[in-house]
Design an enzyme around this catalytic site. Structure first.
Site, short mmCIF file in Angstrom:
data_model
loop_
_atom_site.label_atom_id
_atom_site.label_comp_id
_atom_site.label_asym_id
_atom_site.label_seq_id
_atom_site.Cartn_x
_atom_site.Cartn_y
_atom_site.Cartn_z
N TYR A 99 3.42 3.94 15.94
CA TYR A 99 2.09 3.42 15.63
C TYR A 99 1.01 4.44 15.97
O TYR A 99 0.10 4.72 15.16
CB TYR A 99 1.86 2.12 16.42
CG TYR A 99 0.56 1.44 16.13
CD1 TYR A 99 0.40 0.67 14.98
CD2 TYR A 99 -0.53 1.55 16.99
CE1 TYR A 99 -0.81 0.02 14.71
CE2 TYR A 99 -1.72 0.92 16.74
CZ TYR A 99 -1.86 0.15 15.59
OH TYR A 99 -3.05 -0.48 15.33
N ALA A 100 1.10 5.03 17.17
CA ALA A 100 0.09 6.01 17.59
C ALA A 100 0.09 7.23 16.68
O ALA A 100 -0.97 7.75 16.33
CB ALA A 100 0.34 6.41 19.04
N ALA A 101 1.28 7.69 16.31
CA ALA A 101 1.36 8.85 15.41
C ALA A 101 0.71 8.54 14.07
O ALA A 101 -0.01 9.38 13.50
CB ALA A 101 2.81 9.27 15.23
N SER A 102 0.97 7.35 13.55
CA SER A 102 0.39 6.99 12.25
C SER A 102 -1.12 6.91 12.33
O SER A 102 -1.84 7.38 11.43
CB SER A 102 0.97 5.67 11.75
OG SER A 102 0.50 4.57 12.52
N LYS A 103 -1.64 6.34 13.40
CA LYS A 103 -3.08 6.17 13.53
C LYS A 103 -3.78 7.48 13.87
O LYS A 103 -4.94 7.69 13.51
CB LYS A 103 -3.39 5.10 14.57
CG LYS A 103 -2.97 3.69 14.15
CD LYS A 103 -3.68 3.23 12.89
CE LYS A 103 -3.44 1.76 12.58
NZ LYS A 103 -4.18 1.31 11.39
N VAL A 155 0.81 -1.22 0.00
CA VAL A 155 0.00 0.00 0.00
C VAL A 155 0.85 1.27 0.00
O VAL A 155 0.34 2.36 -0.27
CB VAL A 155 -0.98 0.03 1.19
CG1 VAL A 155 -2.00 -1.09 1.08
CG2 VAL A 155 -0.24 -0.01 2.52
N ASN A 194 -7.54 -0.67 5.68
CA ASN A 194 -7.29 -1.47 6.87
C ASN A 194 -5.84 -1.89 7.03
O ASN A 194 -5.42 -2.25 8.12
CB ASN A 194 -8.18 -2.72 6.82
CG ASN A 194 -7.84 -3.74 7.89
OD1 ASN A 194 -8.10 -3.51 9.07
ND2 ASN A 194 -7.22 -4.85 7.49
#
Length: 239
Positions: A147-151, A56, A82
């Site tokens: 991970y948190a920054a990306s989400k 992706v 997703n």
């Protein structure tokens, strides 16, 4: 009329459970994933859709895949972003590669497919988009800076896209799961899993199907007046 559905990261976990719901509804499911699974391949074939082996992160691939579906099927009704990965470390131990890969797959990947789909959806003057975020985009959590920054970026992307695409009758929402039993979480330590259970009001981890149910609802006519929202599906972890 069967809907044409595109799901990234749809060969396992939440993506596969979501694909199964659309298949049960008689819709045509297309899946983008780096690795094919027998269950995902069977589901795609049964609905008359296609599976695409792609990363992706690749902007050109996203343009090509969405364009191919739109040309072959004449439309695209639903996009589910997703695909995601995690590489968890405390901030001072995250490598540049760990940061770049997580941001590229989780956030840039969602942008790539939303960017590619937007002209198709606007031309139709209809469509549903659901982006998969995380409760860790809404709170601080040690070891999850990348991970948190990306989400969190996925949430900002969702809300902005909802504003931009709303005039074209396109709903854009996000779901924020808590800890769910998926391949992504199977490698977590017993301590992390135990802490999540302690946090959860319902006393158990979520299942892919429970998140898929909410995604499917957001793509239904029952949710036609919901857009720009983040629906938390966490069993009460953030209660």
């Amino acid at each position: 009329m069967p809907r044409v559905v595109l799901i990234t990261g749809g060969m396992s976990g939440i993506g596969l459970a979501t694909a199964g719901l659309f298949a049960q509804a008689g819709d045509q499911v297309h899946i983008v994933d780096r690795q094919e699974t027998p269950a995902g391949r069977l589901l795609v074939n049964e609905t008359g859709g296609r599976s695409f082996a792609a990363d992706v992160r690749d902007f050109a691939d996203a343009e090509g895949i969405v364009g191919e579906i739109a040309r072959d099927r004449g439309r695209l009704d639903v996009l589910i972003n997703n695909a995601g990965i995690s590489r968890d470390h405390v901030l001072w131990k995250i490598s540049e590669t760990d940061w770049d890969d997580v941001l590229a797959i989780n956030l840039k990947g969602a942008f790539n497919y939303l960017r590619a789909s937007a002209p198709v959806l606007r031309r139709q003057q209809s469509g549903k988009v659901v982006n998969v975020s995380s409760i860790n985009a809404l709170r601080g959590k040690a070891g999850l800076a990348n991970y948190a920054a990306s989400k969190a970026g996925v949430i900002a992307l969702t809300r902005t896209a909802a504003r931009e695409l709303g005039p074209s009758n396109i709903n854009v929402n996000a779901v924020a799961p808590g800890l769910v039993e998926t391949p992504l979480t199977q490698g977590l330590s017993p301590e992390v899993r135990a802490q999540a259970l302690r946090e959860t009001a319902l006393g158990r981890l979520g299942t892919p199907g429970e998140v898929a149910d909410v995604i499917f609802f957001l793509c239904s006519e029952a949710a036609r007046h919901i857009t720009g929202q983040v629906i938390v599906v966490d069993g009460g972890q953030t209660a």
